[in-house]
Design a protein around this motif. Structure first.
Motif, PDB file in Angstrom:
ATOM      1  N   GLU A   1      10.145   2.995  -2.652  1.00  0.00           N
ATOM      2  CA  GLU A   1      11.136   2.336  -3.486  1.00  0.00           C
ATOM      3  C   GLU A   1      11.345   0.905  -2.993  1.00  0.00           C
ATOM      4  O   GLU A   1      11.534   0.669  -1.803  1.00  0.00           O
ATOM      5  CB  GLU A   1      12.453   3.115  -3.419  1.00  0.00           C
TER       6      GLU A   1
ATOM      7  N   ARG B   1       0.803  -1.221   0.000  1.00  0.00           N
ATOM      8  CA  ARG B   1       0.000   0.000   0.000  1.00  0.00           C
ATOM      9  C   ARG B   1       0.837   1.273   0.000  1.00  0.00           C
ATOM     10  O   ARG B   1       0.321   2.357  -0.254  1.00  0.00           O
ATOM     11  CB  ARG B   1      -0.929  -0.003   1.216  1.00  0.00           C
ATOM     12  N   ASP B   2       2.130   1.157   0.283  1.00  0.00           N
ATOM     13  CA  ASP B   2       3.034   2.309   0.292  1.00  0.00           C
ATOM     14  C   ASP B   2       3.856   2.279  -0.988  1.00  0.00           C
ATOM     15  O   ASP B   2       4.597   1.332  -1.233  1.00  0.00           O
ATOM     16  CB  ASP B   2       3.936   2.244   1.526  1.00  0.00           C
ATOM     17  N   ALA B   3       3.725   3.331  -1.803  1.00  0.00           N
ATOM     18  CA  ALA B   3       4.423   3.365  -3.091  1.00  0.00           C
ATOM     19  C   ALA B   3       5.877   3.768  -2.904  1.00  0.00           C
ATOM     20  O   ALA B   3       6.396   4.672  -3.572  1.00  0.00           O
ATOM     21  CB  ALA B   3       3.721   4.327  -4.037  1.00  0.00           C
TER      22      ALA B   3
END
Length: 309
Positions: free
Chosen positions: A131, A127-129
């Motif tokens: 790296e 859910r966290d874009a």
């Protein structure tokens, strides 16, 4: 500075009675510790002419510190947790103990019983874009032999510097996993690059640091517990090279031997082998565990931790 007032018999009598030295029962070692603490505090009050207003301000500060649950954060920020590591290093050196990967502070944000996987796991929930990070390494003993069945317990912050459980917007155990090594002693995880973070700006820890002229920032880092039967438990963390706070960590956790170099991976074959979609950052860190002298050394120290009974 002189502290003749504290040495007066009336004051000494008060300190002895306050610490229970004049009555039977209780814990004698604890009594002695409290007596020393009280005498040192009274000496400080007298030496620095602490006013009643300042005294009660300090008492109220302790109320606020507990109310915000920042006592462990402050212990790290004042260097006390790092002091414990330095002291244990000195004890080990005096006993001519073998050395492995350096220890460093645990911090206050561990959550027990993260999902356990064999050899490899994905840590993030997608859910966290952030790296993509490929974190991997090997656990060996001091002779360089791989350690099988080691548990590598990993936790780190997200791209906003927040940790799951304490940040309720994240899913349960996001960015927290335990990996059991195989015969080759290796572990690997897919995750996202963590961000550094600062103390809550309105919290009591940062208020105190402001009075000291200090910041409350930490570099990007990854926490580890590493344990295996017959080996001394390791509490450590690695800081990522290139962070502006690498050697200016408010919690004093950066140590030689605990700095990892992130490497950008563009090799298509390696990307495919790892079943990733494209370029990513690789972080490799190997651990060396020392032999435990007894079963107690195989276990992490007992302290209050989330989800740990």
């Amino acid at each position: 500075m002189k502290n003749s007032f504290v040495q007066q018999e009336a004051v000494q009598k008060l300190l002895r009675e306050s610490a229970g030295l004049n009555v039977p029962g209780g814990n004698e070692r604890f009594k002695a510790i409290v007596h020393r603490l009280l005498e040192n505090m009274c000496t400080l009050i007298d030496d620095y002419n602490i006013t009643e207003e300042e005294f009660w301000h300090a008492v109220n500060y302790l109320h606020e510190l507990g109310g915000r649950q920042e006592a462990a954060l402050l212990a790290a920020g004042l260097g006390l947790e790092h002091f414990l590591d330095l002291r244990q290093d000195a004890i080990d050196a005096a006993q001519h103990r073998e050395t492995g990967t350096p220890r460093t502070i645990e911090g206050p944000l561990y959550v027990a019983n993260a999902p356990l996987a064999e050899g490899y796991a994905r840590m993030d929930d997608g859910r966290d874009a952030g790296e993509v990070m490929w974190l991997h390494g090997q656990v060996c003993d001091t002779q360089g032999r791989p350690v099988a069945n080691a548990i590598v317990d990993i936790w780190h912050a997200n791209t906003l510097g927040n940790y799951s459980f304490f940040d309720r917007s994240q899913s349960d155990y996001n960015l927290r996993r335990r990996i059991r090594t195989g015969a080759d002693g290796r572990y690997s995880v897919r995750s996202i690059m963590p961000s550094g973070y600062g103390c809550p700006p309105d919290g009591p820890t940062q208020k105190l640091l402001n009075q000291l002229g200090r910041h409350g920032n930490r570099p990007a880092h990854i926490h580890f517990f590493v344990s295996a039967p017959g080996h001394k438990h390791l509490t450590s963390q690695i800081n990522l090279n290139g962070d502006k706070y690498l050697w200016d960590d408010f919690a004093f956790a950066t140590r030689d031997g605990l700095i990892a170099d992130p490497v950008k991976i563009t090799d298509r074959e390696l990307i495919q082998q790892r079943k990733l979609d494209g370029e990513h950052t690789e972080v490799r860190f190997d651990f060396t565990l020392c032999t435990a002298l007894n079963a107690e050394e195989e276990q992490r120290i007992s302290r209050l931790r989330a989800q740990e009974s």
